[in-house]
Write a protein that holds these residues in place. Structure first.
Motif, short mmCIF file in Angstrom:
data_model
loop_
_atom_site.label_atom_id
_atom_site.label_comp_id
_atom_site.label_asym_id
_atom_site.label_seq_id
_atom_site.Cartn_x
_atom_site.Cartn_y
_atom_site.Cartn_z
N MET A 1 0.81 -1.25 0.04
CA MET A 1 -0.01 -0.03 -0.16
C MET A 1 0.74 1.21 -0.25
SD MET A 1 -2.45 1.11 2.68
CE MET A 1 -1.89 0.31 4.08
N SER A 2 0.66 2.32 -0.95
CA SER A 2 1.56 3.46 -0.83
C SER A 2 1.06 4.38 0.06
CB SER A 2 1.35 4.05 -2.30
OG SER A 2 0.23 4.53 -2.56
N ILE A 3 1.78 5.29 0.66
CA ILE A 3 1.44 6.18 1.45
C ILE A 3 1.71 7.58 0.83
CG2 ILE A 3 2.00 7.31 3.76
CD1 ILE A 3 2.95 4.41 4.71
N ARG A 4 0.79 8.28 0.90
CA ARG A 4 0.82 9.86 0.12
C ARG A 4 1.28 10.67 1.57
NH1 ARG A 4 -2.75 14.16 -1.25
NH2 ARG A 4 -4.11 13.37 0.26
N ASP A 5 2.28 11.53 1.26
CA ASP A 5 2.88 12.49 2.01
C ASP A 5 2.03 13.67 1.93
OD1 ASP A 5 4.95 10.87 2.99
OD2 ASP A 5 6.28 11.69 1.60
N VAL A 6 1.45 14.24 2.97
CA VAL A 6 0.79 15.56 3.01
C VAL A 6 1.37 16.58 4.13
CG1 VAL A 6 -1.47 16.35 3.67
CG2 VAL A 6 -1.63 14.12 2.84
N PRO A 7 1.71 17.51 3.60
CA PRO A 7 2.56 18.78 4.12
C PRO A 7 1.77 19.45 5.42
CG PRO A 7 2.53 19.40 1.87
CD PRO A 7 1.69 18.04 2.13
N ILE A 8 2.14 19.68 6.25
CA ILE A 8 1.25 20.81 7.13
C ILE A 8 2.36 21.84 7.54
CG2 ILE A 8 -0.22 18.99 8.13
CD1 ILE A 8 1.08 19.11 10.83
N VAL A 40 -10.83 4.52 11.24
CA VAL A 40 -9.54 5.28 11.13
C VAL A 40 -8.56 4.79 12.00
CG1 VAL A 40 -8.56 7.40 11.55
CG2 VAL A 40 -11.05 7.41 10.89
N THR A 41 -7.25 4.50 11.37
CA THR A 41 -6.28 4.08 12.33
C THR A 41 -4.85 5.37 12.08
OG1 THR A 41 -5.14 2.69 10.31
CG2 THR A 41 -6.52 1.70 11.92
N VAL A 42 -4.29 5.35 13.35
CA VAL A 42 -3.09 6.08 13.26
C VAL A 42 -1.91 5.33 13.73
CG1 VAL A 42 -2.11 8.17 14.66
CG2 VAL A 42 -4.53 8.27 13.89
N ASN A 43 -1.00 5.45 12.81
CA ASN A 43 0.11 4.29 13.20
C ASN A 43 -0.22 3.09 13.61
OD1 ASN A 43 1.70 6.81 12.87
ND2 ASN A 43 1.58 7.45 14.98
N VAL A 62 -7.60 5.04 6.03
CA VAL A 62 -8.83 4.85 5.96
C VAL A 62 -9.10 3.99 4.93
CG1 VAL A 62 -11.10 6.07 5.88
CG2 VAL A 62 -9.41 7.17 7.14
N ASP A 63 -9.79 3.05 4.94
CA ASP A 63 -10.32 2.28 3.71
C ASP A 63 -9.25 2.07 2.84
OD1 ASP A 63 -12.80 2.14 4.77
OD2 ASP A 63 -13.49 4.25 3.80
N GLY A 64 -8.13 1.60 3.20
CA GLY A 64 -6.91 1.15 2.52
C GLY A 64 -6.18 2.15 1.88
N ARG A 65 -6.52 3.43 2.24
CA ARG A 65 -5.93 4.48 1.72
C ARG A 65 -4.77 5.42 2.99
NH1 ARG A 65 -9.71 8.75 -0.19
NH2 ARG A 65 -11.08 8.07 1.64
N SER A 66 -3.61 5.75 2.80
CA SER A 66 -2.77 6.30 3.81
C SER A 66 -2.22 7.57 3.47
CB SER A 66 -1.78 5.12 4.04
OG SER A 66 -2.34 3.94 4.47
N ALA A 67 -2.26 8.41 4.52
CA ALA A 67 -1.44 9.65 4.32
C ALA A 67 -0.67 9.84 5.59
CB ALA A 67 -2.51 10.85 4.10
N ARG A 68 0.68 10.27 5.32
CA ARG A 68 1.77 10.74 6.30
C ARG A 68 1.68 12.12 6.59
NH1 ARG A 68 6.00 7.07 5.37
NH2 ARG A 68 5.98 8.05 3.26
N LEU A 69 1.79 12.65 7.53
CA LEU A 69 2.18 13.97 7.91
C LEU A 69 3.49 14.42 7.66
CD1 LEU A 69 -0.43 13.30 9.55
CD2 LEU A 69 0.12 15.57 11.09
N VAL A 70 3.85 15.23 6.83
CA VAL A 70 5.11 15.82 6.73
C VAL A 70 5.51 17.44 6.78
CG1 VAL A 70 6.05 13.75 4.97
CG2 VAL A 70 5.02 16.09 4.06
N ALA A 71 6.37 17.98 7.55
CA ALA A 71 6.59 19.34 7.51
C ALA A 71 6.50 20.00 6.16
CB ALA A 71 7.93 19.30 7.94
#
Length: 73
Positions: A1-8, A40-43, A62-71
C-alpha cells in the motif's frame, strides 16, 4: 500500500482536520462518522478521538488509503 505525504505548516494538527486536508474524508461530518465507526487508524492503531493531535511522521489510514504528515513550507 502506498502512503501519500501530506505537508502541514504547523507542528501538529487534529485528526479530524487532517482527514479533510488529506482527502480521506469529504467534510467534517464525514470525518466524525469515520472516527466514530472506528474506520480510522493512526500508526496502525484504531483511533476514536477526533481531537487527537497528530505530528510529523504519523500515518493515518482509512479504507486502504494512507497519508503521512510531513513538514510543510
Amino acid at each position: 500500500m502506498s502512503i501519500r505525504d501530506v505537508p502541514i505548516r504547523d507542528e501538529s494538527i487534529r485528526l479530524g482536520q487532517f482527514l479533510k486536508l488529506a482527502g480521506l474524508a469529504e467534510d467534517g461530518g464525514h470525518a466524525k462518522e469515520l472516527i466514530e465507526t472506528e474506520d480510522v487508524t493512526v500508526n496502525d492503531q484504531v483511533e476514536v478521538r477526533r481531537g487527537r493531535q497528530l505530528r510529523h511522521g504519523d500515518v493515518v489510514a482509512v479504507d486502504g488509503r494512507s497519508a503521512r504528515l510531513v513538514a510543510g513550507s
